[in-house]
Design an enzyme around this catalytic site. Structure first.
Site, PDB file in Angstrom:
ATOM      1  N   GLU A 483      55.540  41.350 -13.338  1.00  0.00           N
ATOM      2  CA  GLU A 483      55.432  42.659 -12.485  1.00  0.00           C
ATOM      3  C   GLU A 483      56.692  43.479 -11.540  1.00  0.00           C
ATOM      4  O   GLU A 483      57.681  43.378 -12.019  1.00  0.00           O
ATOM      5  CB  GLU A 483      54.330  43.673 -12.000  1.00  0.00           C
ATOM      6  CG  GLU A 483      54.604  44.754 -11.781  1.00  0.00           C
ATOM      7  CD  GLU A 483      52.958  45.417 -12.238  1.00  0.00           C
ATOM      8  OE1 GLU A 483      51.943  44.622 -12.848  1.00  0.00           O
ATOM      9  OE2 GLU A 483      52.890  46.482 -12.249  1.00  0.00           O
ATOM     10  N   GLU A 753      46.099  44.199  -2.797  1.00  0.00           N
ATOM     11  CA  GLU A 753      46.389  44.868  -3.833  1.00  0.00           C
ATOM     12  C   GLU A 753      44.834  45.928  -3.795  1.00  0.00           C
ATOM     13  O   GLU A 753      45.191  47.208  -4.164  1.00  0.00           O
ATOM     14  CB  GLU A 753      46.465  45.266  -5.215  1.00  0.00           C
ATOM     15  CG  GLU A 753      46.730  45.488  -5.687  1.00  0.00           C
ATOM     16  CD  GLU A 753      47.416  45.081  -7.657  1.00  0.00           C
ATOM     17  OE1 GLU A 753      46.671  44.173  -7.670  1.00  0.00           O
ATOM     18  OE2 GLU A 753      47.816  46.107  -8.506  1.00  0.00           O
TER      19      GLU A 753
HETATM   20  C1  BGC Z   1      51.535  48.282  -9.797  1.00  0.00           C
HETATM   21  C2  BGC Z   1      51.141  49.194  -9.025  1.00  0.00           C
HETATM   22  C3  BGC Z   1      51.344  50.735  -9.175  1.00  0.00           C
HETATM   23  C4  BGC Z   1      50.205  51.090 -10.768  1.00  0.00           C
HETATM   24  C5  BGC Z   1      50.217  52.469 -11.360  1.00  0.00           C
HETATM   25  C6  BGC Z   1      50.235  48.313 -11.541  1.00  0.00           C
HETATM   26  O1  BGC Z   1      50.437  47.623 -12.014  1.00  0.00           O
HETATM   27  O2  BGC Z   1      51.154  47.351  -9.451  1.00  0.00           O
HETATM   28  O3  BGC Z   1      51.258  48.697  -7.775  1.00  0.00           O
HETATM   29  O4  BGC Z   1      51.473  52.122  -8.362  1.00  0.00           O
HETATM   30  O5  BGC Z   1      50.460  50.373 -11.436  1.00  0.00           O
HETATM   31  O6  BGC Z   1      49.214  52.486 -11.710  1.00  0.00           O
END
Ligand code: BGC
Length: 888
Positions: A483, A753
């Site tokens: 990501e 997260e």
């Molecule tokens: C990310 C996040 C992001 C989010 C938004 C995720 O995959 O890791 O940090 O803000 O998607 O939907």
């Protein structure tokens, strides 16, 4: 009275700028000075090119220390300039003049560039297809890193030599075998189709009279390597092969300048880096090393000519890099833990980092050493990598078998705390030394805070480390899985916190360029910037969701408050206007029902979900309010009333659609009340009712938080503002799930997260999205600095000319020892509770005021070493050191 001392002299926000884009750079400084109520009454700046004065401001009567703009002779490109500063105090006594670090003008015009992009020709093994330069070609294959070089001669030793260099991809530059600079992952990530940043280096010491060699290694990085999670279009987002652009200026004593540039005279070959990619990792075969390849006299008969390369679809604009570079910062010795079932050996760095390992080893020629990286171990003590998704995060070193060997990868990084090292037969862990190396944008550290609670100290450390690990060219969501994008909401909720930890001014200026370039023609800001790899299939990027697309407005406002710098707001103001228009056009009824593409709501909240339209509309109130204020900042007074009216209309719509007479807000979630309260959406009677509902919601959750990314930042500040600071501290000290303390109890060294990244009942959360290093929930950091320590900015005096000090003393915390290097100077706050009394010591820098607001009036106040009358619970102090005793 002793003299004032100017410190932290900055040019364009940098303590040591490498190269500038601006012909009229801006200067800032902080002050130190003993005694009380010290003030600057005047300043003088002198800018010199060697012995020649380019600007002497003369003595300017002014207290200003922010953003003083150069006003001398027009600056040419490619200069190294010195500047010095003298300030006068309140008694007109001058300071000693202080010399700042020299700054360099970059190559300010595109016409200054004579270098051409060069790259390796594709030479294809039979039957293999060429990786295309077409950015829409998605094939990514493991490719060796290119080496490029040329010899050149210097008629004498230059008095000054400068290198300007960049890459489509990543580069390392060498002159006569020596590595130039210490940046890693340079030139960083931008939308390479629009803009590429270059770095400038002083290489005078490296160039000799006579024969010299310049060389570079090229990696793929964000340009052609794999970025993001889209497996079918994993790599080649901007192009199919890396390219180099470099220009060396040799200046001789008689004023002659010779240039050595990238052109058809360079040669290229591939060497020991078999491949190197952010997600895959690196393979390095030391048997293929080419000792002396970047030194004169090296035999290049095996090397091929380079291709002068025309970037597709167009040559990007070249700009000097705006932020301090990514560098290696902290090293962690790997601690051996045990042998894994796989046969590998598990090491623990003790800290979750973004970076890579350095390995020292002895082996036979051809021996393979394999490093796998993970953030966490599973219940069996095995490396847990399921949450890395498609990131392979594996490095291989193949030994040359010559004594002690050292390896660290060049063009890859991983997010990890644990390493599984697989050794060749005959080598044991005793034969190797493993060290983890953290990398990130090397921004000046500005804050430090310790308290009487080990858990809170660990939280502060986790916040700082999630920031370090995710400030890698852009502010990313996470450093480990496939990501690593610049997600905007993550950044905006964390931004105020991040500014306490490090000086984020230049870093934001850089990211704002990425944001601006990603903005869509209809005014929509995007969810991520740079945006291209996220939407490889769409020709346009995805418009930002509420809270995500709103980030630029919020961050521009915070940049103004923290640094007193309106240049960024001025530069991007029209873009902010376009975003607000985009929202208003799509939502004529003032309810933000049309979030156009995405609405993530209060992302990853725990417990009942908040209504997404309610969250979106609340955010609209916030950004409309901020736009009214920003319009005033940049003297667009015509716009102030427009945004005030818009904010009023959206408030009215919010009240009608979501708020009952009883103060219950649709969905009845913590985040609903937090946003409505913190964004001042409600009239006083409903405000009070909503505050009571927030406390009820906390009670219903047994004192636990239930927010996601958008709600979290407001928890402790709002509880403090509504007169319930104890409840804020309750949340802070909570160690049961869900809470910050819960992750710390599980041994977290970075911010998770998700609140439920791992729980006793369920174990690990879904492997689809479970990072242990996302800073969004670290947004509590701003409250720790602003309210627990009591060091806050003041909207009425941006740039920390006034420091708002409203500490919230708490017995459980016991004591706080904090400082913050504000743009104006160091602010200190230390308090300690003994019995029913708090002793609070503060330091306020010269030229600043502290606006103190306490719950109870102090019992005593010592200014410097003099006891002074106590003016009540709210008062203002000038610069100096003070000790207060305050009843609890
Ligand atoms: C990310 C996040 C992001 C989010 C938004 C995720 O995959 O890791 O940090 O803000 O998607 O939907």
């Amino acid at each position: 009275m002793s003299k004032l001392r100017p410190v932290a002299l900055r040019c364009e926000h940098h303590l040591a700028p490498m190269g500038l884009n601006r012909s009229a750079p801006r200067f800032d400084w902080a002050l130190e000075g003993d005694g009380l109520d010290r003030r600057q009454s005047a300043w003088q700046i002198v800018v010199r090119n060697g012995g020649k004065v380019l600007w002497d401001s003369g003595k300017v009567p002014s207290a200003e220390t922010h953003q003083i703009q150069y006003a001398g002779i027009a600056l040419a490109s490619d200069l190294t300039l010195g500047w010095s500063l003298t300030v006068w105090d309140e008694n007109d006594q001058p300071s000693d003049p202080v010399d700042a670090a020299p700054f360099r003008t970059g190559l300010m015009s595109q016409d200054d560039w004579q270098a051409q992009w060069i790259a390796r020709y594709f030479v294809l093994p039979a039957g293999r297809e060429a990786p295309s330069d077409n950015p829409y070609d998605n094939k990514w294959q493991a490719r060796p890193a290119d080496h490029l070089r040329r010899d050149f001669s210097a008629s004498e030793k230059p008095v000054r030599a400068s290198a300007y260099v960049t890459a489509l991809g990543l580069y390392e530059l060498y002159i006569n075998g020596a590595r130039v600079g210490d940046a890693v992952m340079a030139p960083g990530w931008t939308d390479y189709h629009q803009r590429v940043e270059y770095q400038s280096y002083d290489v005078t010491d490296l160039v000799d009279s006579g024969e010299n060699t310049i060389g570079a290694m090229l990696g793929e990085g964000w340009y052609s390597g794999r970025v993001g999670h889209n497996q079918r279009r994993a790599g080649n987002h901007y192009g199919g092969r890396p390219a180099l652009l470099c220009q060396l200026h040799l200046e001789y004593a008689d004023g002659r300048v010779e240039r050595v540039v990238t052109d058809e005279h360079w040669k290229t070959v591939q060497g020991p880096v078999c491949y190197s990619d952010f997600l895959m990792g690196e393979q390095y075969d030391a048997r293929l090393e080419m000792p002396g390849w970047a030194e004169p006299g090296y035999d290049t008969s095996r090397w091929q000519p380079v291709e002068v390369f025309t970037p597709d679809p167009r040559a990007p604009h070249l700009e000097a890099s705006r932020a301090p570079q990514v560098r290696e910062t902290v090293r962690f010795p790997g601690k051996y833990l045990h042998k894994a079932k796989t046969g590998g050996h598990i090491y623990d760095l003790g800290q979750n980092i973004a970076g890579y390992c350095e390995l020292e080893l002895s082996g036979q020629s051809g021996d393979r050493f394999t490093l796998r990286h993970g953030e966490i171990l599973d219940g069996e003590g095995e490396l847990y990598v399921a949450n890395l998704r498609h990131a392979v995060a594996t490095d291989h070193y193949i030994a040359k078998g010559e004594g002690r060997e050292k390896f660290k990868p060049r063009f890859t990084f991983h997010g990890f705390r644990y390493v599984e090292l697989t050794l060749p037969a005959g080598v044991s862990p005793a034969d190797v030394t493993l060290t983890g190396i953290a990398i990130h944008n090397d921004l000046p550290v500005t804050g430090a805070m310790r308290t009487g609670s080990d858990m809170v100290n660990q939280l502060l450390s986790n916040i700082e480390w999630s920031q370090r690990d995710n400030f890698l060219s852009v502010p990313t969501d996470c450093p480990q899985r496939d990501e690593r994008y610049g997600w905007a909401a993550d950044a905006q909720v964390f931004w105020k916190t991040s500014g306490y930890v490090m000086d984020v001014s230049a870093f934001l200026e850089k990211w704002f360029e990425d944001i601006a370039e990603a903005q869509l023609p209809d005014g929509a800001f995007t969810d991520v910037a740079p945006s291209k790899p996220l939407n490889p299939y769409r020709l346009t990027a995805q418009p930002g969701a509420p809270g995500w697309g709103d980030a630029p407005v919020i961050m521009a406002w915070q940049h103004w408050l923290r640094y007193g710098d309106k240049a960024l707001v001025e530069k991007h103001f029209d873009r902010l206007v376009a975003w607000l228009k985009h929202i208003a056009d799509a939502n004529p009824d003032h309810l933000r029902v049309n979030a156009v593409y995405n609405n993530y709501g209060d992302w990853l909240s725990i417990g009942p979900a908040s209504d997404r339209t309610m969250v979106a509309t609340a955010y609209w109130v916030l950004v409309a309010d901020l736009m009214a204020k920003l319009s005033a900042v940049v003297d667009r007074t015509d716009m102030v009333a427009h945004y005030e009216a818009q904010a009023t209309a959206v408030r009215t719509a919010f009240l009608a659609a979501f708020v009952g007479d009883d103060g219950i807000i649709k969905g009845d979630t913590q985040t609903a009340y937090l946003l409505a309260l913190d964004f001042s959406i409600l009239p006083p009677d409903l405000h009070a009712k909503a505050a009571a509902h927030l406390l009820r919601k906390l009670d219903e959750a047994d004192g636990h938080l239930q927010t996601g990314f958008l709600g979290v930042k407001h928890l402790c500040p709002v509880l403090s503002d509504i007169g319930a600071p104890d409840r804020a501290y309750d949340l802070l000290f909570n160690e049961t799930y869900p809470s910050w303390g819960f992750s710390i109890r599980q041994g977290a060294t970075t911010i998770w997260e998700r609140w439920d990244g791992w729980t006793e009942e369920k174990g690990f959360q879904s492997v689809n999205m479970n990072s242990f290093n996302h800073y969004a929930y670290g947004a509590v950091g701003e409250w720790l600095y602003a309210r627990a320590a009591g060091i806050d900015w003041d909207e009425a005096a941006p740039g920390y000319s006034t420091i708002r000090m409203r500490p919230l003393f708490d017995r459980r915390l016991g004591w706080v020892d904090a400082h913050y290097d504000a743009p104006t100077g160091r602010v200190e706050s230390q308090w300690r509770i003994e019995g029913d009394l708090v002793t609070w010591t503060i330091a306020v820098p010269p030229n600043c005021e502290a606006a103190i607001a306490l719950v109870k009036a102090p019992a005593s106040l010592t200014a410097g070493d003099k006891a002074t009358a106590v003016p009540g619970a709210q008062f203002t102090l000038g610069s100096g050191r003070y000790t207060l005793t305050v009843p609890l």
